[in-house]
Design an enzyme around this catalytic site. Structure first.
Site, PDB file in Angstrom:
ATOM      1  N   ASP A  44      45.146 -33.566 -24.164  1.00 53.54           N
ATOM      2  CA  ASP A  44      45.205 -33.641 -25.445  1.00 53.54           C
ATOM      3  C   ASP A  44      45.500 -34.988 -26.135  1.00 53.54           C
ATOM      4  OD1 ASP A  44      44.587 -30.854 -26.033  1.00 53.54           O
ATOM      5  OD2 ASP A  44      46.643 -30.287 -26.070  1.00 53.54           O
ATOM      6  N   GLY A  55      47.899 -38.791 -32.275  1.00 47.46           N
ATOM      7  CA  GLY A  55      47.839 -39.574 -33.924  1.00 47.46           C
ATOM      8  C   GLY A  55      46.694 -39.257 -34.720  1.00 47.46           C
ATOM      9  N   GLY A  64      43.215 -28.727 -32.535  1.00 43.57           N
ATOM     10  CA  GLY A  64      42.446 -27.418 -32.449  1.00 43.57           C
ATOM     11  C   GLY A  64      43.351 -26.279 -32.723  1.00 43.57           C
ATOM     12  N   TYR A 106      46.191 -25.439 -31.311  1.00 42.07           N
ATOM     13  CA  TYR A 106      47.578 -25.541 -30.993  1.00 42.07           C
ATOM     14  C   TYR A 106      48.185 -26.547 -31.864  1.00 42.07           C
ATOM     15  CZ  TYR A 106      49.565 -22.995 -27.211  1.00 42.07           C
ATOM     16  OH  TYR A 106      49.980 -22.218 -26.559  1.00 42.07           O
ATOM     17  N   HIS A 141      47.813 -20.393 -19.518  1.00 41.99           N
ATOM     18  CA  HIS A 141      47.827 -21.687 -19.412  1.00 41.99           C
ATOM     19  C   HIS A 141      48.982 -22.353 -19.241  1.00 41.99           C
ATOM     20  CE1 HIS A 141      48.308 -20.531 -23.412  1.00 41.99           C
ATOM     21  NE2 HIS A 141      48.952 -21.762 -23.570  1.00 41.99           N
ATOM     22  N   ILE A 161      62.405 -51.142 -15.800  1.00 44.65           N
ATOM     23  CA  ILE A 161      61.776 -49.928 -15.470  1.00 44.65           C
ATOM     24  C   ILE A 161      61.350 -49.137 -16.383  1.00 44.65           C
ATOM     25  CG2 ILE A 161      62.972 -49.904 -13.042  1.00 44.65           C
ATOM     26  CD1 ILE A 161      65.051 -47.952 -14.144  1.00 44.65           C
TER      27      ILE A 161
HETATM   28 CU   LIG Z   1      50.380 -22.155 -24.845  1.00 43.39          CU
END
Ligand SMILES: [Cu+2]
Ligand SMILES: *[C@@H]1O[C@H](CO)[C@@H](O)[C@H](O)[C@H]1NC(C)=O
Ligand SMILES: *[C@@H]1O[C@H](CO)[C@@H](O)[C@H](O)[C@H]1NC(C)=O
Length: 679
Positions: A326, A333, A412, A414, A469, A621
């Protein structure tokens, strides 16, 4: 302005400001980590358009962002006294497509020139831009076989709309084409079109040619007839859901934080709040004040969401490819949702805008892209009641107040809510919440009893399946605990057997510290063994002689990927089986799925970097933490799912000499009983 300045230094400030301002207009408050301003974005776009690329008709912009100064230069600038600060050099990193090629361009904004322009020859493609997705979703409506598919289902094209899906990578050997798949839905009288897919239709678009190159209609099932799925308040019919009473938030003394350009100062924290079209919110230079020492101490140099991997678990023709990145494909952004005052963020929030770019590289304003607010949680930050002293009951409680930076990205269907929460205790808490609409598959089933064999989802409504998912949200956390040179320590809890007669006990546990020497030593599968995970500064000790550090604590959502290692989406996200990784700092290692996530092949991802097995002891690190959720949908997730939250905390661990909140004044929440007219 810093409220602690005395009035005489205020006069000096005004004088110096006016003086310097006349020499270097508009440069004084520009921080080297500030996101590109609209005028900088326009300048970058103009510089590129007046180069040899300008004559290309196919020129399109896919990423425009700050190319931040090298870390030592940022630190040097930040530690320079404000009166001596020179304007930092400003550079942009830009990815454009032109003549079917990907160009990586560095632009010097200060001297209006292109520093370098390199054609990228490796695998994968840059982020999709808005305009090409819009153009691609319109293509099916001028494509006769598609119009026929719509009619065959008894629908009219004007009631249908299409959205875009990245295609993934499934082992093709040759460098492929820049492709996109399209899926279409019946919208008509509802805005919740995701519940009514035209299942069986696959449209493949070549983005460079902007044409349909493959089309198939397996017409496997009818379009689900879902009704009553609209989520808009005005569309709801009785009986209505649970009601709660209105509430108010009042800060009688005003907001407790200060916004100075992109620097935020609050209580004992200060940090820089930046923005990137790919990452969304970027927190930099977060330092916490040590009130005993009277100084700010560094904690986090830079933190942001680096990638979100979302593989679906249905291997059929129309679903197997749904294995999204995504952030790298769609832009966290780019798809920031404008936050709504009073609901997305409380009444006491301050809202901020951000700027992204369009296809032509021109700036677009995103209003209310993030909000900042003080959270009065109603919880205690510490407490004790003492019953042990005869004749007395002693209770001391301090309320918890924290500062939250929030953004929402709507990729989209989500919605992701990302919260950075700063606590006066020195903790930084990261919250990830999932909400929005499930991806749903049209099926022939109308009752769970009809389903046999392997299931790929939960039946949510007649002919509507919510497909299984995952969500793996990977954070880049460049911790600099009291300085850049840090080590990663696993404090393992080990059971010890008592084998002699020295104690009536047969066992106890103790802590065995292991400092990771190389990147391989720092791979952690959470839950595999009990251990505390710390980033420490081995050259800084407390008075008691303990290493100064910060501890990583998971707050739920610790799923790791269950796909097999040779499955293509897993190869691309091969980092997703270990929730914790540590790398040696490298300015160009930013994106966990690689700089080019779309159609990537896993050769430039976080796992590939850690496979170099660099030394990570007592050096600069970066900690990478993945919040993971296996999402088995339930009926309550339909038609819009209530927030599902997880996250983690970075908590001081032998960083302070003692609880930094012991001397916090015992202020109490203001109580305004049933009195809305009270200011
Ligand atoms: Cu989900
Ligand atoms: C502009 O600055 C860059 C350094 O950022 C330098 O490499 C380049 O030579 C400069 N170009 C001009 C035209 O001054
Ligand atoms: C930094 O990372 C890039 C990309 O992974 C790599 O090509 C380069 O060799 C790395 N540099 C060092 C010094 O490790």
């Amino acid at each position: 302005m810093n409220p602690q300045l005395s009035s005489s230094s205020f006069l000096v400030f005004v004088f110096v400001f006016v003086f310097l301002h006349s020499l270097k207009p508009a440069s004084i408050y520009c921080h080297p980590l500030d996101p590109l301003t609209p005028s900088e974005i326009s300048a970058v776009s103009n510089i590129i358009k007046s180069s040899h690329l300008g004559s290309s008709k196919s020129l399109s912009f896919h990423y425009v962002g700050l190319d931040e100064l090298d870390k030592p230069d940022v630190l040097a600038w930040a530690s320079t006294h404000r009166w001596n600060k020179a304007a930092p050099p400003r550079r942009a990193f830009v990815i454009v497509r032109s003549e079917k090629k990907t160009h990586e361009i560095y632009v010097d904004i200060t001297n209006h020139s292109i520093v370098s322009d390199k054609v990228y020859e490796g695998f994968g493609y840059p982020m999709l831009n808005f305009e090409e997705q819009e153009a691609a979703s319109a293509l099916p409506f001028d494509y006769a076989p598609f119009v026929e598919s719509v009619k065959k289902r008894g629908l009219e094209p004007e009631d249908v709309l299409c959205t875009t899906f990245s295609v993934g990578w499934f082992g093709e050997r040759k460098q492929g084409r820049r492709l996109l798949k399209i899926q279409c839905f019946l919208t008509g009288d509802t805005v919740n079109f995701y519940a009514r897919p035209l299942e069986g239709v696959t449209v493949v678009v070549d983005l460079d040619a902007m044409e349909i190159v493959e089309y198939e209609d397996r017409m496997v099932v009818p379009v689900p007839g879902s009704t009553g799925t609209d989520y808009r308040a005005a569309k709801q019919k009785p009986p209505l859901g649970p009601r709660t009473k209105p509430g108010i938030i009042v800060q009688p003394e005003g907001k407790g934080f200060e916004v100075d350009g992109h620097m935020i100062r609050w209580a004992n924290w200060e940090f820089h709040l930046g923005y990137d079209v790919r990452a969304g919110t970027v927190i930099s230079l977060a330092s916490v004040k040590d009130s005993e020492k009277g100084i700010f101490r560094r904690v986090l140099h830079r933190g942001y969401v680096s990638e979100i991997f979302v593989p679906y678990m249905d291997p059929s023709e129309e679903w197997y490819y749904k294995t999204f990145f995504d952030v790298g494909e769609f832009g966290f952004g780019l798809l920031a949702a404008p936050l709504e005052p009073m609901t997305d963020c409380p009444a006491n929030a301050a809202f901020m805008d951000a700027y992204i770019t369009d296809r032509d590289g021109l700036p677009i304003k995103q209003s209310n892209a993030f909000c900042v607010f003080e959270r009065y949680s109603g919880d205690a930050s510490w407490r004790h009641t003492e019953f042990g002293i005869p004749g007395q009951v002693i209770t001391e409680v301090r309320p918890e107040v924290s500062l939250v930076v929030r953004m929402v990205s709507a990729i989209g269907n989500y919605d992701y809510v990302i919260d950075w929460e700063f606590k006066t205790s020195g903790s930084i808490k990261l919250g990830v919440s999932l909400t929005g609409i499930l991806e749903m598959k049209g099926t022939q089933y109308t009752h769970a009893d009809q389903i046999s064999g392997d299931q790929h989802g939960t039946l949510l409504a007649a002919n509507t399946m919510g497909v299984y998912h995952d969500h793996f949200v990977t954070f880049h956390l460049d911790l600099d605990v009291d300085g850049p040179d840090n080590s990663f320590v696993k404090s393992k809890l080990k059971t010890v057997r008592v084998t002699d007669d020295s104690s009536p006990r047969r066992s106890y546990w103790t802590v065995a510290k292991e400092t990771a020497r190389t990147e391989a030593d720092a791979l952690v599968e959470l839950g595999a063994e009990p251990a505390e995970l710390l980033v420490v500064n081995p050259s800084k000790k407390t008075k008691m002689g303990n290493d100064v550090g910060y501890r990583l604590i998971s707050h739920g959502a610790t799923a790791a990927s269950l796909l097999s290692d040779d499955d293509y989406p897993q190869i691309r996200a091969s980092y997703s089986k270990k929730q914790v990784r540590v790398t040696a700092y490298n300015k160009s290692e930013k994106w966990a799925a690689g700089l080019y996530a779309d159609e990537s092949r896993g050769d430039d991802n976080l796992a590939a970097w850690t496979a170099r097995n660099r030394v990570i002891e007592n050096t600069d690190i970066v900690l990478w933490y993945t919040v993971g959720v296996h999402h088995v949908p339930y009926q309550e997730d339909f038609p819009v799912m209530p927030l599902l939250s997880g996250g983690f905390e970075l908590r001081p661990a032998n960083f302070f000499e003692s609880n930094p909140l012991i001397k916090t004044p015992a202020n109490k929440l203001v109580h305004l009983p049933n009195c809305p007219r009270n200011p």
